[in-house]
Scaffold this active site. Sequence first.
Site, PDB file in Angstrom:
ATOM      1  N   LYS A  85      45.243  33.865  38.931  1.00  0.00           N
ATOM      2  CA  LYS A  85      44.916  35.350  39.464  1.00  0.00           C
ATOM      3  C   LYS A  85      43.704  35.070  40.096  1.00  0.00           C
ATOM      4  O   LYS A  85      42.688  34.334  40.016  1.00  0.00           O
ATOM      5  CB  LYS A  85      44.821  36.167  38.399  1.00  0.00           C
ATOM      6  CG  LYS A  85      44.600  37.628  38.457  1.00  0.00           C
ATOM      7  CD  LYS A  85      44.395  38.624  37.316  1.00  0.00           C
ATOM      8  CE  LYS A  85      44.280  40.063  37.754  1.00  0.00           C
ATOM      9  NZ  LYS A  85      44.192  40.795  36.405  1.00  0.00           N
TER      10      LYS A  85
ATOM     11  N   SER B 112      47.190  44.359  35.878  1.00  0.00           N
ATOM     12  CA  SER B 112      46.774  44.304  37.180  1.00  0.00           C
ATOM     13  C   SER B 112      47.039  42.686  37.691  1.00  0.00           C
ATOM     14  O   SER B 112      46.885  42.271  38.575  1.00  0.00           O
ATOM     15  CB  SER B 112      45.188  44.251  37.517  1.00  0.00           C
ATOM     16  OG  SER B 112      44.564  43.414  36.573  1.00  0.00           O
TER      17      SER B 112
ATOM     18  N   SER C 129      46.351  43.862  31.326  1.00  0.00           N
ATOM     19  CA  SER C 129      46.619  43.445  32.503  1.00  0.00           C
ATOM     20  C   SER C 129      47.446  42.041  32.656  1.00  0.00           C
ATOM     21  O   SER C 129      47.920  41.864  33.790  1.00  0.00           O
ATOM     22  CB  SER C 129      45.300  43.391  33.237  1.00  0.00           C
ATOM     23  OG  SER C 129      44.570  44.360  33.526  1.00  0.00           O
TER      24      SER C 129
END
Length: 536
Positions: free
Chosen positions: A89, A179, A203
Amino acid sequence: MSASSAARRPVEAMLGLSIREVSQALRDGKVSATELCRKCINQIQRTRYLNAYITIAEETAMEQAERADKRLRTGKTLGPLDGIPFSVKDNFCTENIKTTCASNMLKGYVPPFSATVVQKLLDQGAVLVGKTNLDEFAMGAGSTDGAFGPVRNPWSYAAPYREQSAEDPDSDWTITGGSSGGSAAAVASLSSFLALGSDTGGSTRNPGSLCGVVALKPSYGLLSRHGLIPLVNSMDVPGIMTRSVHDAATVLRILQGRDERDSTTVQAPNTPPSLPEHFDMRKICVGIPKEYHAPGLSEDTLAQWSRVADIFENAGARVKEVSLPHTPYSIVCYHVLCCCEVASNMARFDGLEYGHRSAVDSSTDAMYATTRHEGFNNVVRRRILSGNYFLLKSNYERYFVKAQQMRRLIAEDFKKVFSSGIDVLLTPTTLSDAARYADFITEDNRTRSAQEDVFTQPVNMAGLPAVTVPTALSQRGLPIGLQLIGQTLQDWKLLTIAHWMEKQLHFPMIRFHRDLNENEREQNRSIRERTHTVGS
């Protein structure tokens, strides 16, 4: 499928294998690390329309794969991840590779070091193929609010969903959740065998559930946060995404443990080399929190929750309804505490040391204000504003202190339940399967986050481990995941139970309905470039 049978299959088929299977194939010489890396890079290019990646690290990945091949040829492998492609990420620092947080504030920023968890994977010989897309600074629950555009759920292009839709795939697609949506999409679309996400209020688990992958949020302090650009220091945890629970356990054993650069880390408990293949469920008590029967829970999700509870019970486990009475207040409490820490953490982005700096130079104050207005999107600015409001002297006791008190009560609820003999809690991960993007964006970010994080954020406030496991496809042909919650630092026990559960469910492998033709790929590339080209 055994490792030996898997190894005889073409290299293309290996992209869908587990880490354990493909690691064996590498050691047996059935495939090389460079071949495997090239196949993953090609898969990233084939699935560009998903917008899962911000940066593709092709050159460095191939160099890492070549070094892995040399070790494999001499039998001096570094571990079970040697030669295995992974993605990260884009809010984890990566040395000499851009780290943007999907924000104009950090566009083009190249860190001089790698996050501890990233470095641990590299030290094991894993091959970093790219940085994945997210909501800006990880603030969101859909992976729709980043500077590089929204991420598309791979299951939107899989046969079970597409065969029910007469609409154009370019307009009828679903969100990944967030996210860490890019990481979930990378694993689900077979371009990466594992991915790192971050989990502040769900997330990692939220997109894991919506994209049909295993997503682990470890106990707070078990994994180092050094090099993870902070959102909420007291809740942030690096998350692990894989296609099987066994793979998640393999990665956890490598990443866990103390780090002198993160004072919140703890010594990792002793764990066996792998999860047991056989486990007696008659020794286990599974709790079903009654407060998780929340408004908006879909019939499909409720049906899977009931089905899996029955599977546990039929295997001899005790299944018991429990109460977590402060759960209904948790999302409001989480919002207050999250905004307060966001306001503090975002203060470092001032245009002086690194990141975006406005051309306005009439005064320092003007430069600072304009830099932050240009660098942050509306979602980030609103959370900063809310946090500063909650932290005002006149509001501090009314909001921040009361939220901290409620957080303690939420943690106490979990302690009481576990002390009563409950081993794990079984809950939904999300209210429903993935929403269509066109429907999702009709609500504001705050409302969407409250809806998507309702089952996940209490775990972060209590510091507990939790894992979401894909259970089945909904009537729409989209993944539904269920969450198991364990006791602090009993991550291995949690994964042992999750591994058993996973074996009973037989979740299907993704099967794409068709490859997009060249015209559609070109169209989607054009759309992508109107935001920002991969790697820009």
